[in-house]
Design an enzyme around this catalytic site. Structure first.
Site, PDB file in Angstrom:
ATOM      1  N   PRO A   2      44.822  39.307  36.152  1.00 41.52           N
ATOM      2  CA  PRO A   2      45.566  39.860  35.006  1.00 41.52           C
ATOM      3  C   PRO A   2      46.784  40.656  35.457  1.00 41.52           C
ATOM      4  CG  PRO A   2      43.275  40.601  35.035  1.00 41.52           C
ATOM      5  CD  PRO A   2      43.552  39.979  36.355  1.00 41.52           C
ATOM      6  N   GLU A   3      47.910  40.288  34.933  1.00 37.90           N
ATOM      7  CA  GLU A   3      49.121  41.077  35.102  1.00 37.90           C
ATOM      8  C   GLU A   3      49.422  41.660  33.727  1.00 37.90           C
ATOM      9  OE1 GLU A   3      52.272  39.262  37.312  1.00 37.90           O
ATOM     10  OE2 GLU A   3      50.920  38.354  38.752  1.00 37.90           O
ATOM     11  N   ARG A 113      34.615  40.077  41.596  1.00 33.54           N
ATOM     12  CA  ARG A 113      34.765  40.703  42.914  1.00 33.54           C
ATOM     13  C   ARG A 113      34.808  42.227  42.865  1.00 33.54           C
ATOM     14  NH1 ARG A 113      39.540  37.522  45.513  1.00 33.54           N
ATOM     15  NH2 ARG A 113      40.063  37.050  43.365  1.00 33.54           N
TER      16      ARG A 113
END
Ligand SMILES: [Zn+2]
Length: 274
Positions: A2-3, A113
């Site tokens: 996600p940006e 992660r």
């Protein structure tokens, strides 16, 4: 991954679903994503809190409650999901934080992660934290002049400078590659050596590309799926990112890939971006 556009997309989708909801239950599987708050304090703070608003600052989703602010910064593999009905095994896997809401829905922060970060801050704490964030590229008050002045002060490669969150927030690797190609700037050029005219063009391209990405629901790369479970469509309109070795859509030359600037894939056109 996600940006800014992906986080903005999540926030827009979640806003009508979460605003006014009361948190009944909280389940946290791992503490390693907490920053500045203990599991106990987070539980105590969230249970019984009402979500009053949700917005975005940089790549953080901010859930304002009648108590404090839950600031979630999704990592590379992180996303927020709003789920109605029973939790499935598939959903439970990698669901680091689950908040059960008073309408029997669940807000899930999922992070395979666990590179993301969760903070629980009062208004002053958030203000202090936010002082280290640069301006919002889509803020109309952040003008091209101000952008150019800021960027031109640096002697690092232009790509590194626009990805530095203290200079301007929310420009990650994908959008940095795209904006530099559109503004015809070599990603390696030192920021201080880029012409004023090109910096002004870069400001416009950063805004145009981020805006277009938000409109199409973000880019879906690796694990990112929007909260509605839809894949973003913006990756279909990427001109350079992920297209190394393919022809430049502007001039037809073969796009080059380098990892020499910041250890991440930089794709650019040697002909268009001198
Ligand atoms: Zn080209």
């Amino acid at each position: 991954m996600p940006e800014l556009p992906e986080v903005e997309t999540l926030v827009r989708q979640l806003r009508p679903l979460l605003t006014g909801r009361r948190i009944h239950g909280v389940h946290l599987t791992h503490e390693d994503i907490l920053d500045g708050v203990t599991r106990r304090a987070l539980h105590r703070g969230l249970i019984g809190a009402t979500i009053t608003a949700i917005d975005r600052r940089a790549k953080h989703a901010l859930l304002h409650t009648d108590r404090q602010i839950l600031a979630i910064q999704p990592g590379m593999s992180g996303t927020l999901i709003h789920h109605v009905g029973r939790m499935t095994t598939a959903l439970r896997q990698y669901a680091v934080l689950q908040c059960e809401l008073d309408d029997k829905s669940t807000l899930i922060y999922r992070d395979v992660r666990r590179i993301g970060t969760i903070r629980w801050l009062d208004a002053d704490g958030w203000e202090r934290y936010a002082t280290r964030l640069g301006p919002e590229p889509l803020d109309p008050e952040f003008t091209a002049e101000e952008f150019a002045d800021r960027i031109a002060r640096s002697d690092s490669a232009i790509k590194k400078v626009i990805m530095n969150q203290r200079q301007v927030v929310g420009v990650g690797n994908i959008y940095a590659n795209e904006a530099l190609h559109a503004a015809r700037i070599n990603p390696r050029t030192l920021a201080s050596k880029v012409s004023r005219r090109k910096l002004i063009a870069l400001h416009a391209e950063v805004r145009r590309i981020l805006q277009a990405a938000i409109t199409s629901g973000g880019s879906t790369i690796r694990d990112y799926v929007s909260s509605a479970g839809e894949e973003g469509r913006f990756q279909q309109s990427l001109d350079v990112y992920g297209r190394g070795g393919q022809p430049c859509r502007t001039c037809g030359a073969m796009l080059a890939t380098t990892h020499a600037i910041d250890n991440r894939a930089t794709v650019f056109c040697r002909r268009c971006q001198r």
